[in-house]
Design a protein around this motif. Structure first.
Motif, short mmCIF file in Angstrom:
data_model
loop_
_atom_site.label_atom_id
_atom_site.label_comp_id
_atom_site.label_asym_id
_atom_site.label_seq_id
_atom_site.Cartn_x
_atom_site.Cartn_y
_atom_site.Cartn_z
N ALA A 147 0.92 -1.24 0.17
CA ALA A 147 0.12 -0.01 -0.12
C ALA A 147 0.78 1.27 -0.03
O ALA A 147 0.34 2.39 -0.16
N VAL A 148 2.06 1.23 0.12
CA VAL A 148 3.01 2.26 0.08
C VAL A 148 3.60 2.48 -1.15
O VAL A 148 4.22 1.56 -1.92
N HIS A 149 3.69 3.83 -1.72
CA HIS A 149 4.34 4.18 -2.90
C HIS A 149 5.90 4.07 -2.92
O HIS A 149 6.26 5.14 -2.36
N LEU A 150 6.72 2.97 -3.11
CA LEU A 150 7.94 3.22 -3.15
C LEU A 150 8.72 3.63 -4.31
O LEU A 150 8.44 3.16 -5.42
N TYR A 151 9.70 4.34 -4.01
CA TYR A 151 10.55 5.23 -5.03
C TYR A 151 11.85 4.92 -4.79
O TYR A 151 12.50 5.77 -4.08
N SER A 152 12.35 3.71 -5.10
CA SER A 152 13.76 3.19 -4.57
C SER A 152 14.74 4.18 -5.36
O SER A 152 16.18 3.98 -4.94
#
Length: 329
Positions: A147-152
């Motif tokens: 549910a978290v928008h990860l931008y690695s």
């Protein structure tokens, strides 16, 4: 005076945790001294707060003595969570999660460093928000917290009082970022000069080592990944790839994205660029030779994909990481 809580999550720490805490304390102290020498009043008080009153040595090397414990802090304005993993749920950890939630609900801002994002995500506060963490933790983070928008690729995210950081010793960049927000630009510049930290870094793309998400149970996708990795010098079309495994194009795309987090094209590009990076780092090959080795014939297209993935041009990357290439100029 505002209050900053630097979390010391006992039982979840490694040496990076200690580095984050010690570095943050020292840089904030320097910022505060600089601010007050300029004739300003002290704005912030920073305390290191433990989560349990239990001293624990890390790697049999070091243990911290916190200033206080979170149960004794009724209100704080900023929580800084250092590099640390949430671990198995226990009563003490649940108490920590509950405390973070209460403080956030009462208006506290929160900053996470590296894998500290796992602790914040475990509270549910990050659901629906943007986030960064260390690139090596990206696959695990996505599987645990979808549910978290990860931008690695990002070094720092900033969203409505929630700050997250890419990882490892780039926590130093997050500290400068917060100091600029909480003091001013000049104080951040002073600290960057004292501690020799480069200001305004915004990407961790150049540091990523792509290994591909293999921890899934789709045998067809694993075979497709192996084929892509074995045939780096080929120009692979998704149509050919899907027909090779006797799967319709749309179904192939869907399964590949679900398993790896990348489209087949993105995956092939990342595999090819990882091979190109290694060649640029360690060989005397020209940019064109490297380009042909990874299945590209169009210099412009190769440069665009390389820059999209690493944040640097092939030449800039080679000059940054290949000492022999630099000495030849």
């Amino acid at each position: 005076m505002k209050h900053i809580t630097l979390l010391y999550p006992e039982g979840l720490c490694n040496l990076s945790t200690i580095a984050c805490i010690v570095g943050t304390v020292e840089i904030f102290a320097t910022a505060n001294n600089y601010w007050m020498r300029a004739g300003n009043k002290q704005q912030f008080r920073l305390v290191v707060a433990g989560t349990t009153p239990k001293e624990q040595f890390i790697h049999k090397l070091v243990a911290l003595n916190p200033d206080t414990y979170i149960k004794d802090i009724p209100k704080t304005d900023l929580i800084i969570i250092p590099s640390a993993m949430p671990g198995e749920k226990t009563a003490a950890r649940q108490e920590m999660f509950d405390w973070i939630r209460r403080q956030h609900k009462a208006g506290a801002e929160i900053a996470t460093m590296c894998s500290g994002a796992f602790i914040l995500a475990a509270t549910g506060i990050m659901d629906g928000r943007n986030c960064s963490t260390h690139w090596s933790n990206a696959d695990k983070f996505r599987s645990m917290y979808p549910a978290v928008h990860l931008y690695s690729d990002k070094l720092i995210t900033d969203e409505n009082g929630i700050y997250t950081n890419g990882g490892a010793y780039s926590f130093l960049n997050l500290v400068l970022y917060i100091i600029e927000k909480y003091y001013d630009r000049q104080t951040a510049i002073f600290c960057s000069k004292v501690f020799q930290i480069e200001l305004d870094r915004d990407s961790q793309s150049a540091f990523v080592i792509f290994t591909g998400q293999k921890q899934h149970g789709d045998a067809m996708v694993q075979q497709a990944q192996a084929y892509i990795e074995k045939n780096i010098d080929e120009k692979i079309s998704v149509e050919d790839l899907s027909s090779r495994f006797a799967v319709g194009r749309r179904n192939f795309d869907r399964r590949f994205i679900k398993a790896t987090g990348n489209t087949p094209l993105e995956y092939a590009q990342r595999v090819k660029m990882e091979s190109a990076k290694k060649a640029l780092e360690s060989t005397r090959k020209t940019i064109n030779e490297v380009m042909y080795d990874v299945g590209y014939s169009d210099v412009k297209a190769f440069r665009e994909v390389f820059r999209k993935i690493t944040g640097l041009s092939p030449l800039a990357y080679k000059n940054k990481y290949n000492r022999e290439a630099v000495s030849e100029h």
